[in-house]
Scaffold this active site. Structure first.
Site, PDB file in Angstrom:
ATOM      1  CE  LYS A   1      -1.664   0.237   9.880  1.00 43.46           C
ATOM      2  NZ  LYS A   1      -2.508   0.141   8.591  1.00 43.46           N
TER       3      LYS A   1
ATOM      4  CD  GLN B   1      -5.927  -0.040   7.240  1.00 44.23           C
ATOM      5  OE1 GLN B   1      -5.017   0.607   7.598  1.00 44.23           O
ATOM      6  NE2 GLN B   1      -6.153  -1.178   7.099  1.00 44.23           N
TER       7      GLN B   1
ATOM      8  CG  ASP C   1       0.793  -0.724   3.291  1.00 42.28           C
ATOM      9  OD1 ASP C   1       1.255  -1.115   4.208  1.00 42.28           O
ATOM     10  OD2 ASP C   1      -0.407  -0.296   3.063  1.00 42.28           O
TER      11      ASP C   1
END
Ligand code: NAD
Length: 281
Positions: free
Chosen positions: A52, A96, A119
């Protein structure tokens, strides 16, 4: 059969995003910023976060990774999220997953300012997506959606079957297809006759976690089949779709690896840029 090349599609998306970041930089004199919080030392999470960060840098985003040991207190993480919520240089925040057991995942998700929730997991974004309002959209289903649209720009009236009802994949995928005026059936572990449901579909999105569940004789000729699954087996990584069998029937199919996976990170970058743009209005 069209082999849907997710690597190529993701590279094209990243190239577009890179241009967009350059334009935003010249217009606002600043670039979107992505901050990732990584807790613990799980290897897959470390690999995802490294990828990422690399992709974010490649398109010109400001990127930062904040690392905590597995033993970090929930309070420390929540306080950091509050700090990032009020930091104007941070456009997107991602924690995460999975988290250590002593940290409440839902509390963490809800602590993130919905306007920075790249997200798309915050209940506000989930609600906005299902109400048809502007929202951050979970990265994997967004990637699937963009791949489907490349093959078939007009989805109106198509029958779609989504296999799996997770908050991460199946449910948001269903909302995206509904928004495109598909007739959507969402199936799951309690569905009575999954094969019969799939045989009705012009579009199948499989997000289950069972190796090669969707077989060749489950798929109508000319269906578009998107395989979200990533399953480790003795024969390497396979998807939720039996690739060899389904490729004989389908009009288009994503491979695993190299299909949906590469689009997920590219969509995270897109979400970060979209959060930045909404914050500048
Ligand atoms: P999950 O375990 O949260 O959900 C699985 C869903 O499948 C559940 O809704 C369950 O009801 C359904 N299911 C289980 N058995 C079934 C059956 N026999 N028939 C029909 N439905 C059944 O999984 P998830 O987080 O959505 O992930 C699904 C897969 O996608 C996994 O292999 C995961 O590794 C992969 N994944 C890939 C990406 C990517 O970037 N490509 C991202 C996230 C997840």
């Amino acid at each position: 059969m069209i082999l849907i090349d997710g690597k190529k599609a993701a590279a094209e998306l990243r190239a577009e995003l890179k241009e967009e970041v350059a334009e935003l930089k010249s217009k606002h004199n600043k670039v979107p910023g992505l901050t990732v919080i990584l807790i613990g030392d799980l290897t897959p999470s470390q690999i995802y976060v490294r990828n990422k960060e690399k992709s974010a840098n490649e398109v010109g985003l400001k990127s930062e990774v904040i690392k905590y040991p597995n033993s970090v207190e929930e309070k420390t993480v929540l306080e950091k999220i509050q700090e990032l919520n009020s930091d104007e240089t941070v456009s997107g925040i991602l924690v995460q997953l999975p988290l250590p057991k002593h940290i409440d995942k839902q509390k963490v998700i809800e602590a993130i300012d919905p306007s920075k929730d790249v997200d798309g997991f915050h209940p506000m974004n989930v609600g906005n997506l299902s109400s048809g309002y502007e929202s951050s959209i979970p990265c994997t289903p967004l990637g699937c959606y963009l791949l489907i649209k490349k093959i078939e720009p007009n989805l109106s009236g198509k029958k779609a079957v989504v296999v799996g009802r997770s908050n991460l994949n199946g449910k948001p995928m269903t909302q995206l297809l509904l928004k495109e005026n598909c007739t959507v059936t969402i199936t799951h572990s309690k569905t009575k006759d999954l094969k019969a449901e799939c045989l009705e579909a012009d579009i199948i999105v499989a997000a289950v976690g069972i190796p090669e569940l969707v077989r060749g004789d489950w798929v109508k000729k000319d269906a578009i089949v998107i395989d979200v699954g990533i399953n480790k087996t003795d024969n390497g990584i396979v998807g939720d779709v039996h690739f060899d069998e389904v490729s004989k029937n389908a009009k288009a199919l994503t491979p695993v690896p190299g299909g949906v996976g590469p689009m997920t990170i590219a969509c995270l970058l897109k979400n970060t840029i979209d959060c930045f743009k909404r914050s500048q209005i």
